[in-house]
Design a protein around this motif. Sequence first.
Motif, PDB file in Angstrom:
ATOM      1  N   PRO A 166      70.208 -11.456  25.325  1.00  0.00           N
ATOM      2  CA  PRO A 166      69.739 -11.792  26.784  1.00  0.00           C
ATOM      3  C   PRO A 166      69.960 -13.217  27.103  1.00  0.00           C
ATOM      4  O   PRO A 166      70.045 -13.306  28.417  1.00  0.00           O
ATOM      5  N   LEU A 167      70.473 -13.913  26.304  1.00  0.00           N
ATOM      6  CA  LEU A 167      71.008 -15.519  26.597  1.00  0.00           C
ATOM      7  C   LEU A 167      72.230 -15.071  27.278  1.00  0.00           C
ATOM      8  O   LEU A 167      72.600 -15.645  28.487  1.00  0.00           O
ATOM      9  N   ALA A 221      73.094 -12.600  28.983  1.00  0.00           N
ATOM     10  CA  ALA A 221      72.940 -11.631  30.181  1.00  0.00           C
ATOM     11  C   ALA A 221      72.833 -12.653  31.372  1.00  0.00           C
ATOM     12  O   ALA A 221      72.837 -12.011  32.249  1.00  0.00           O
ATOM     13  N   ARG A 222      72.259 -13.967  31.190  1.00  0.00           N
ATOM     14  CA  ARG A 222      72.121 -14.869  32.100  1.00  0.00           C
ATOM     15  C   ARG A 222      73.139 -15.339  32.735  1.00  0.00           C
ATOM     16  O   ARG A 222      73.236 -16.061  33.578  1.00  0.00           O
ATOM     17  N   GLY A 223      74.638 -15.288  32.192  1.00  0.00           N
ATOM     18  CA  GLY A 223      75.903 -15.700  32.118  1.00  0.00           C
ATOM     19  C   GLY A 223      76.521 -16.261  31.032  1.00  0.00           C
ATOM     20  O   GLY A 223      75.904 -16.516  29.856  1.00  0.00           O
ATOM     21  N   ALA A 248      78.001 -18.592  27.975  1.00  0.00           N
ATOM     22  CA  ALA A 248      77.536 -19.645  27.554  1.00  0.00           C
ATOM     23  C   ALA A 248      78.468 -20.055  26.502  1.00  0.00           C
ATOM     24  O   ALA A 248      79.118 -19.321  25.537  1.00  0.00           O
ATOM     25  N   THR A 291      75.723 -24.212  23.539  1.00  0.00           N
ATOM     26  CA  THR A 291      74.530 -23.693  24.126  1.00  0.00           C
ATOM     27  C   THR A 291      73.612 -22.656  23.351  1.00  0.00           C
ATOM     28  O   THR A 291      72.407 -22.502  23.245  1.00  0.00           O
ATOM     29  N   ARG A 308      80.603 -14.152  26.793  1.00  0.00           N
ATOM     30  CA  ARG A 308      79.622 -13.312  27.617  1.00  0.00           C
ATOM     31  C   ARG A 308      79.417 -12.018  26.901  1.00  0.00           C
ATOM     32  O   ARG A 308      80.203 -11.620  26.098  1.00  0.00           O
TER      33      ARG A 308
END
Length: 252
Positions: free
Chosen positions: A13-14, A16-18, A20, A24, A58
């Motif tokens: 889900p981390l 999924a936000r873009g 990293a 991070t 990603r």
Amino acid sequence: MSQSVERALAILPLLARGPAGLGTVAEALSVHKSTALRLLRTLHEGGFVYRQPDGRYRLGAQLFALAAEAIENVDVREIAHPHLVELNRATGHTVHLALHQDDEVVYIDKVDSRYPVRMYSRIGKPVALTVAAVAKLLLADLPEAERRALAHRIEYPRYTARSTPDAQAFLRELDLVREQGWATDLGGHEEAINCLGAPVHGPGGRVVAALSVSAPGVVVAAEGLLELLPLVLRTADTISREYSGSGTGPAE
């Protein structure tokens, strides 16, 4: 669940936000960078994450492929059927489930009413696009350009005095359905039959099917049928959650 699995799942889900970077991801998981790198490498080997040329990660193609395959193989009719039966038991009225295929909306399931007056609808039969509640729900969810193009290329038969007369009226009706989240057919196809429908949503929020409750006016007036709206919406929501895999039941 093991700690490693929990941490690996938390990465998805981390990302999924873009995209990293390693730092991070490590910070989000509250772990050392070496631990985050080990998890990312494992996910990368499975195709679930992808390392970009800039070093950031990603979501990977394998994850999307599995999601698409899972959605394709989920049978909405199988999931919905027991709930349609329960809705029929609670109301006594005919219950339908329909899908949109090309320029047709087709019934894929039906539970007959418990009173002698029966509807002539049958599984596999296309519905009247411009008046049926299930059709309005499915077509209202189309992107605006598709919705307008379809509205202007289909015909508008005058089944009854309440039938939708033209594309402009149909588009206004679809806008209303989108806004309120449910639809009706109050004598638009058959003068004596009223129908109330609700959408079944898929994982992405799109309408994947529509269910309806139909009854002759001699059995229940339109006002009485509309009183069933909360029950119809709850049933559609339950099917949506089960179909999308977002229910709260325990895992086996």
